[in-house]
Design an enzyme around this catalytic site. Structure first.
Site, PDB file in Angstrom:
ATOM      1  N   LEU A   1       5.761 -24.547 106.362  1.00 57.02           N
ATOM      2  CA  LEU A   1       4.610 -25.236 105.207  1.00 57.02           C
ATOM      3  C   LEU A   1       5.408 -24.519 103.846  1.00 57.02           C
ATOM      4  O   LEU A   1       5.753 -25.548 103.137  1.00 57.02           O
ATOM      5  CB  LEU A   1       3.471 -24.292 105.454  1.00 57.02           C
ATOM      6  CG  LEU A   1       2.735 -25.094 106.667  1.00 57.02           C
ATOM      7  CD1 LEU A   1       1.313 -24.240 106.916  1.00 57.02           C
ATOM      8  CD2 LEU A   1       2.595 -26.576 106.418  1.00 57.02           C
TER       9      LEU A   1
ATOM     10  N   ASP B   1       8.590 -31.169 113.651  1.00 55.54           N
ATOM     11  CA  ASP B   1       9.567 -30.361 113.108  1.00 55.54           C
ATOM     12  C   ASP B   1       9.281 -30.519 111.563  1.00 55.54           C
ATOM     13  O   ASP B   1      10.142 -30.745 110.796  1.00 55.54           O
ATOM     14  CB  ASP B   1      11.143 -30.735 113.482  1.00 55.54           C
ATOM     15  CG  ASP B   1      11.843 -29.333 113.040  1.00 55.54           C
ATOM     16  OD1 ASP B   1      11.519 -28.456 112.750  1.00 55.54           O
ATOM     17  OD2 ASP B   1      13.135 -29.750 112.745  1.00 55.54           O
TER      18      ASP B   1
ATOM     19  N   ASN C   1       9.780 -19.079 107.812  1.00 57.80           N
ATOM     20  CA  ASN C   1      10.863 -19.559 106.733  1.00 57.80           C
ATOM     21  C   ASN C   1      10.333 -19.667 105.311  1.00 57.80           C
ATOM     22  O   ASN C   1      10.496 -20.536 104.535  1.00 57.80           O
ATOM     23  CB  ASN C   1      11.673 -20.632 107.124  1.00 57.80           C
ATOM     24  CG  ASN C   1      10.752 -22.000 107.471  1.00 57.80           C
ATOM     25  OD1 ASN C   1       9.667 -21.682 107.726  1.00 57.80           O
ATOM     26  ND2 ASN C   1      11.447 -23.094 107.026  1.00 57.80           N
TER      27      ASN C   1
ATOM     28  N   GLY D   1      15.824 -31.627 106.118  1.00 56.31           N
ATOM     29  CA  GLY D   1      14.277 -31.402 106.714  1.00 56.31           C
ATOM     30  C   GLY D   1      13.564 -32.806 106.196  1.00 56.31           C
ATOM     31  O   GLY D   1      13.798 -33.494 105.311  1.00 56.31           O
TER      32      GLY D   1
END
Length: 418
Positions: A65, A306, A96, A325
């Site tokens: 997030l 993911d 993270n 990402g």
């Protein structure tokens, strides 16, 4: 909240109502009746949706997030709302953010921020302090605080002895160790899969070997130490085969695959679009097919979005410099429905709860009501207007999706997309 869901097809292989269209009565958060036709009652809200399907609640084992520290990418409040509207009753949150979630206090903070939401948040604690790969973090304390597993998001652990110690230590409290597999030395400065496409585009390649060597090494360590290991987002056929062989030996190993690795290939990189820059990198068609085979034969235990929201400054730059990402919660079901049967999708989006020791509830009378609402019909092109996340870095923009999630009923809350 008392509800009657009308004409809902249940998808749950463990339910006697599997593949049957029924009405479902929910009173005070409990399924009190399932029958072909339930009469409407006073003080009950009736829910009727086109082609309504209901399954036990979906779980995503890898969601990033931003909060704390990177709220510009995504907040926990909005991220959980996105998850609910995407059909997920439970998510495992990666550590993270900033600071890295590597202490009991960090886990408690994340749980407090996710309290009372329609989607339950389950923090993953960092395996090593600050995810730097040098010292084991406070695993036992974090588990006592509510962490469901331990791993350093998208970082390999070069020190094999440290992983050995972590696997041995975690056994004392039945902890789950997550091991992202990508040898950083072999990866080098690579940014895409090493092969025809990387050569054609002039981009530095990452050999499949970078993943496969780490998978092999980590499985050998697991065989030596015992314990529980989860390998996230596998992306090559050889990795799947190594895990298949390890399971045949009786090792307690599980694995996941990301939606984008099941649906997309490195051919999408032809225009140097950084939305397709992910870790591990997108692979060729033969690897994609091997991953699908692993899903269908049960080697791959679960599918994850993911989901990793990133702001435009981290994506709209030279391919070599852009961050890895893609967001994926909103598109997970619709993308999978193009390539897999609905019962397999539901199985792979729910199986992770038992692995991460998250409470699961079936579709039967007397069970706590916790389920996902969705439709298998309708095709649409995914556009920016469909993105619910604060960040817009979706690898599925412009893709044709099939069906969609309506929302969830979980924690006594009903969330349905408008």
């Amino acid at each position: 909240m008392n509800l009657i869901f009308k004409n809902a097809t249940i998808i749950d292989k463990n339910s006697k109502f599997n593949n049957q269209a029924v009405d479902i009565k929910v009173e005070n958060g409990v399924i009190t009746k399932i029958a072909k036709d339930i009469a409407e009652e006073a003080n009950f809200e009736v829910i009727q949706l086109d082609n309504l399907h209901i399954s036990r609640g979906w779980f995503d084992s890898s969601v990033s997030l931003g909060e704390p520290g990177y709220e510009d990418r995504e907040t926990i409040k909005n991220g959980l709302n996105v998850a609910a509207r995407s059909g997920f009753t439970n998510i495992a949150l990666q550590p993270n953010a900033n600071p890295i979630a590597d202490t009991q206090a960090d886990i408690s903070f994340l749980l407090s921020k996710g309290h009372n939401a329609a989607t339950s948040l389950h923090p993953i604690g960092a395996l090593t302090k600050n995810s730097e790969g040098l010292d084991i973090a406070e695993l036992f304390d974090m588990q006592n605080a509510g962490a469901v597993a331990f791993g350093d998001y998208n970082k390999d652990l070069p020190d094999a002895n440290l992983l050995k110690i972590a696997l041995q230590y975690a056994q004392d409290f039945d902890g789950l160790v997550i091991t992202f597999c990508q040898d950083s030395k072999i990866k080098g400065k690579g940014v895409v899969h090493e092969g025809f496409v990387s050569t054609r585009l002039g981009l530095k390649g990452i050999p499949a070997l970078a993943e496969e060597l780490q998978v092999a090494r980590n499985l050998y360590l697991l065989e030596y130490t015992g314990g529980k290991m989860h390998i996230p987002t596998v992306s090559t056929g050889k990795s799947v085969q190594l895990i298949r062989e390890a399971k045949a030996k009786g090792l307690n190993v599980t694995c996941s695959v990301a939606v984008h690795h099941l649906v997309l290939t490195d051919d999408t990189l032809v225009n140097f679009d950084t939305r397709y820059k992910v870790a591990p990198p997108l692979r060729p068609e033969n690897e994609r097919k091997a991953l699908l085979e692993g899903v269908l034969d049960g080697t791959i235990d679960m599918i994850t979005s993911d989901h990793n929201p990133l702001d435009i400054e981290l994506k709209k730059m030279e391919f070599d410099m852009a961050k890895n990402g893609t967001i994926g919660l909103e598109t997970a079901f619709g993308a999978l429905a193009n390539i897999l049967p609905v019962d397999i999708i539901v199985e792979k989006l729910t199986a992770g709860k038992s692995i991460f020791k998250i409470e699961d509830h079936g579709m039967e009378e007397g069970a706590t009501a916790s389920f996902t609402l969705f439709t298998t019909e309708g095709n649409h092109t995914f556009t920016k207007a469909d993105i619910l996340s604060k960040s817009k870095n979706s690898a599925f923009l412009g893709q044709q999706l099939k069906g969609k999630a309506y929302g969830v009923y979980h924690n006594g809350k009903l969330i349905i997309n408008e």
